[in-house]
Design an enzyme around this catalytic site. Structure first.
Site, PDB file in Angstrom:
ATOM      1  N   ASP A  29      55.683  83.158 113.411  1.00  0.00           N
ATOM      2  CA  ASP A  29      54.434  83.704 114.408  1.00  0.00           C
ATOM      3  C   ASP A  29      53.468  82.855 114.918  1.00  0.00           C
ATOM      4  O   ASP A  29      52.244  82.932 114.732  1.00  0.00           O
ATOM      5  CB  ASP A  29      53.935  84.855 113.742  1.00  0.00           C
ATOM      6  N   HIS A  61      48.001  88.006 105.153  1.00  0.00           N
ATOM      7  CA  HIS A  61      49.539  88.315 104.847  1.00  0.00           C
ATOM      8  C   HIS A  61      50.037  86.847 104.465  1.00  0.00           C
ATOM      9  O   HIS A  61      49.320  85.763 104.812  1.00  0.00           O
ATOM     10  CB  HIS A  61      50.177  88.810 105.918  1.00  0.00           C
ATOM     11  N   GLN A  83      56.225  88.990 107.700  1.00  0.00           N
ATOM     12  CA  GLN A  83      54.690  88.737 107.037  1.00  0.00           C
ATOM     13  C   GLN A  83      54.251  89.840 106.319  1.00  0.00           C
ATOM     14  O   GLN A  83      53.956  91.110 106.831  1.00  0.00           O
ATOM     15  CB  GLN A  83      53.658  88.739 108.472  1.00  0.00           C
ATOM     16  N   ARG A 118      38.475  79.282 110.448  1.00  0.00           N
ATOM     17  CA  ARG A 118      38.859  80.612 111.235  1.00  0.00           C
ATOM     18  C   ARG A 118      39.483  81.375 110.457  1.00  0.00           C
ATOM     19  O   ARG A 118      40.722  81.238 110.000  1.00  0.00           O
ATOM     20  CB  ARG A 118      39.680  80.008 112.426  1.00  0.00           C
ATOM     21  N   ASP A 141      41.788  84.283 110.082  1.00  0.00           N
ATOM     22  CA  ASP A 141      42.675  85.140 111.224  1.00  0.00           C
ATOM     23  C   ASP A 141      42.750  86.801 110.908  1.00  0.00           C
ATOM     24  O   ASP A 141      42.998  87.136 109.537  1.00  0.00           O
ATOM     25  CB  ASP A 141      44.118  84.512 111.305  1.00  0.00           C
ATOM     26  N   GLU A 188      38.100  86.075 113.198  1.00  0.00           N
ATOM     27  CA  GLU A 188      39.009  86.326 114.307  1.00  0.00           C
ATOM     28  C   GLU A 188      39.110  87.830 114.387  1.00  0.00           C
ATOM     29  O   GLU A 188      40.042  88.377 114.197  1.00  0.00           O
ATOM     30  CB  GLU A 188      40.116  85.539 114.608  1.00  0.00           C
ATOM     31  N   HIS A 196      45.251  80.732 122.983  1.00  0.00           N
ATOM     32  CA  HIS A 196      46.717  80.564 122.667  1.00  0.00           C
ATOM     33  C   HIS A 196      47.078  82.183 122.853  1.00  0.00           C
ATOM     34  O   HIS A 196      48.387  82.436 123.016  1.00  0.00           O
ATOM     35  CB  HIS A 196      46.862  80.209 121.217  1.00  0.00           C
ATOM     36  N   ASP A 197      46.361  82.979 122.619  1.00  0.00           N
ATOM     37  CA  ASP A 197      46.579  84.517 122.673  1.00  0.00           C
ATOM     38  C   ASP A 197      46.592  84.968 123.800  1.00  0.00           C
ATOM     39  O   ASP A 197      46.266  84.340 125.001  1.00  0.00           O
ATOM     40  CB  ASP A 197      45.710  85.073 121.554  1.00  0.00           C
ATOM     41  N   ARG A 223      53.691  84.847 125.280  1.00  0.00           N
ATOM     42  CA  ARG A 223      52.595  83.919 125.076  1.00  0.00           C
ATOM     43  C   ARG A 223      52.766  82.622 125.202  1.00  0.00           C
ATOM     44  O   ARG A 223      52.179  81.875 125.230  1.00  0.00           O
ATOM     45  CB  ARG A 223      51.931  84.349 123.895  1.00  0.00           C
TER      46      ARG A 223
END
Length: 665
Positions: free
Chosen positions: A140, A183, A251, A281, A283, A325, A394-395, A535
């Site tokens: 991922d 996760h 995950q 950061r 997530d 985030e 990146h998203d 993406r």
């Protein structure tokens, strides 16, 4: 409030750990005592009813002290400097870039030789996308971590990471990396032990013997990736159980009702802090607490856990700031900065994802009213915290702002979002954008948008329109590019978008490749590990020959790079662009133009942005309605001076033009 027993316990553990609380460790000890009550209250809110709550809390106290002891003197000194600066991350001197190490430089070992390129651009803060071990094909993008303390061999080694950090620190650069709290990969040591039947580690996750409880969760939990990963649970044949897997089946969600999980993950937080990380950061923090009958997102306990982490970090490693985030609606994102007595004491930094999406809304529609309707809520951000401001990352691009904001601009919310999806996926007639829809929900038709900054601004289609044949010389092709109005418009849009992110307030974060106009990269379609996720089209592999064109005057790369460089220089030259909660949005004198004032005791700057493909006319009254009556202005971007006219006269802004006006008198 003084709590004798708690403070004596901390003093006792400090002495057992051989700390000099009256000498070199005095500042740490004072921080610990000052924050001990809040620490204990937060811990008891989550874990106070646990059977072994006292022992678990004592283990947390020991962990905090041991993590402080491991902190290098150079990092402790940096902690002191940052504490003296107070909210150092709000400075106008910081400009960031987010990148994948392997796709940007090839490896961690090669990264130091690229620092000069970044410094030339003006970037002094790097967000390195996930680096820690994750399984090939089930990573991922690095957010399925199988070892939180081992750099993935694809990027290099932990020692090479440390060398890079040292070189960045010597160059005055800041570093941000990710931690995935929600996760682990199902290949993580804990998950492997859980698969093997170890009850202790099965309790690290949400694991069930039947579908009964998973079905109850699924009844109220929205699907995150409905196309590729429907549902929120996955059957684990090795142990005949169902594991919660909110994102992907590989995950496994961690169970934070278990205090052992919190302490283990906090230990990883401190590990990163003691690598010299400046901002951590976190997530997907919205997902870290689960409760039956809810969406399992943005629950109060998730905020309590983040506040607890912040308290622990502030005590042991105060130089490391926390970024949450949380890509959620404006009302929800404000909660991640903390509320009530914990205002500005939860996350220090958050992504201004709403503003990012609103920029794309304005660019597609040429109308800034939806953007303006959102600002009241975004302005609630507390003093002493800041945003990451950005146009791309990146998203994907979500359209998560409220329907009420769209309605306030006079649009139908469903039709408006439908238009935006069609515009940026290129299916709307005459749309210059070339992107793709990501994670389409077949039930609701909700979707997000993929694509690079340049492609979504029209550069890819514009380049395709340049006639190419074997008879053309290189100089003819170059002339065709330099005299192409569609290319000019695309570049103007790119710089407009970056400019608003740069001057809005917060840490501007460029996405690698955008500084030289990379268009979509479709090579991901040939990679089975990436082809399902579009993406990857906006996550390019850097071609350093292309980037070298940034030095060649007149090239597209040079035009975008040099403009981005100038934006950064202008922002750094003016302290008024530090984020001191010093922004006032201007009323809409023209629906195509968004504007705001940035001010401090010395200056008042007017920043205007025309999102339309036609000239916009702004009444000169705009510069007078906030208590001033200036006679002359200078646009610090173009260098042009303007005499302020009468209220019935107009300032004319060209298509996709922006301006940074300083009042001369």
């Amino acid at each position: 409030m003084f709590q004798y027993l708690l403070h004596q316990k901390i003093k006792k553990i400090c002495n057992e750990q051989l700390l000099d609380i009256a000498g070199v460790d005095h500042a740490f000890y004072i921080r610990f005592i000052a924050n001990a009550n809040a620490l204990q209250d937060l811990y008891n809110t989550i874990y106070g009813n646990q059977k072994n709550a006292t022992q678990d809390f004592d283990a947390l106290l020991v962990l905090i002290i041991e993590s402080y002891k491991l902190r290098k003197p150079v990092f402790r000194k940096k902690d002191q400097i940052k504490e003296q600066q107070s909210a150092w991350f709000t400075s106008n001197q910081i400009t960031g870039m987010s990148l994948y190490v392997d796709r940007f430089a090839g490896s961690l070992k090669a990264m130091p030789e690229r620092l000069n390129y970044l410094q030339e651009l003006g970037v002094n803060f790097l967000h390195l996308m996930p680096l820690f071990e994750s399984p090939e094909g089930e990573s991922d993008g690095g957010y399925a971590v199988s070892d939180f303390r081992k750099i993935d061999a694809r990027f290099g080694t932990l020692n090479e990471f440390k060398i890079l950090q040292e070189k960045m620190q010597a160059a005055g650069m800041y570093l941000m990396i990710d931690i995935v709290l929600n996760h682990t990969s199902h290949h993580h040591e804990w998950a492997l032990k859980a698969k093997a039947g170890d009850k202790k580690f099965q309790d690290y996750y949400y694991m069930y013997d039947s579908r009964e409880i998973p079905d109850q969760f699924d009844a109220t939990m929205p699907e995150i990736f409905p196309e590729s990963s429907p549902g929120s649970f996955t059957y684990v044949p090795e142990c005949n159980k169902w594991a919660m897997t909110v994102f992907h089946n590989y995950q496994w969600d961690l169970n934070y009702t278990n205090p052992a999980v919190f302490n283990a993950m906090l230990s990883n937080v401190f590990f990163y802090a003691n690598l010299g990380v400046d901002i951590l950061r976190i997530d997907a923090p919205a997902f870290i607490w689960k409760q039956l009958g809810t969406t399992c997102q943005n629950l109060p306990e998730a905020h309590t856990l983040l506040r607890l982490i912040k308290q622990c970090v502030h005590i042991a490693t105060p130089g490391m700031a926390i970024l949450g985030e949380a890509i959620v609606a404006p009302k929800e994102i404000m909660k991640y900065f903390g509320t009530e007595s914990f205002t500005a004491k939860e996350c220090d930094v958050a992504y201004n994802a709403t503003q990012m999406a609103l920029q794309w809304d304005a660019l597609a529609t040429g109308d800034t009213r939806v953007m303006l309707a959102a600002q009241h809520e975004l302005l609630q951000k507390p003093f002493g915290t800041t945003w990451i401001t950005y146009t791309r990352c990146h998203d994907d691009i979500g359209l998560g702002y409220d329907d009420s904001m769209i309605a306030a601009a006079g649009f139908n919310a469903y039709e408006h979002r439908k238009f935006l999806k069609e515009y940026y996926s290129g299916s709307f007639q005459n749309s210059p954008a070339k992107g793709a829809l990501f994670s389409v929900n077949p039930k609701t038709q909700d979707a997000r948008i993929s694509g690079s900054l340049a492609s979504l601004c029209g550069l890819e289609k514009a380049l395709l329109s340049v006639p190419k044949n074997n008879n053309q010389s290189d100089s003819n092709v170059k002339d065709a590019i330099q005299n192409n109005s569609e290319i000019d418009a695309a570049i103007a849009k790119i710089i407009l978008m970056q400019a608003q992110s740069m001057f809005l307030g917060g840490i501007p974060m460029l996405f690698y490749g955008d500084e030289v106009g990379y268009t979509n990269d479709y090579s991901y379609l040939g990679d089975p590990g990436k082809s399902y996720d579009n993406r990857w089209m906006h996550r390019p592999i850097i071609d350093w020959e292309k980037n070298a064109l940034a030095k060649q005057k007149g090239t597209i790369e040079n035009r975008i790079f040099s403009a981005t460089q100038r934006l950064i220089q202008l922002r750094k030259s003016l302290a008024v662009f530090s984020d001191t909660k010093n922004i006032t949005w201007l009323s809409p004198h023209n629906i195509h133009v968004a504007g705001f004032i940035r001010y401090n005791e010395e200056k008042k700057m007017y920043c205007l942005f025309n999102f339309n493909n036609k000239a916009a006319y702004i009444t000169w009254f705009l510069f007078k309605e906030h208590g001033l009556a200036p006679i002359e202005l200078v646009d610090l971007w173009s260098g042009k001076k303007h005499k302020v006219g009468s209220d019935h006269e107009y300032l004319v802004m060209e298509p996709y033009q922006f301006a940074v006006f300083e009042l001369l008198n």
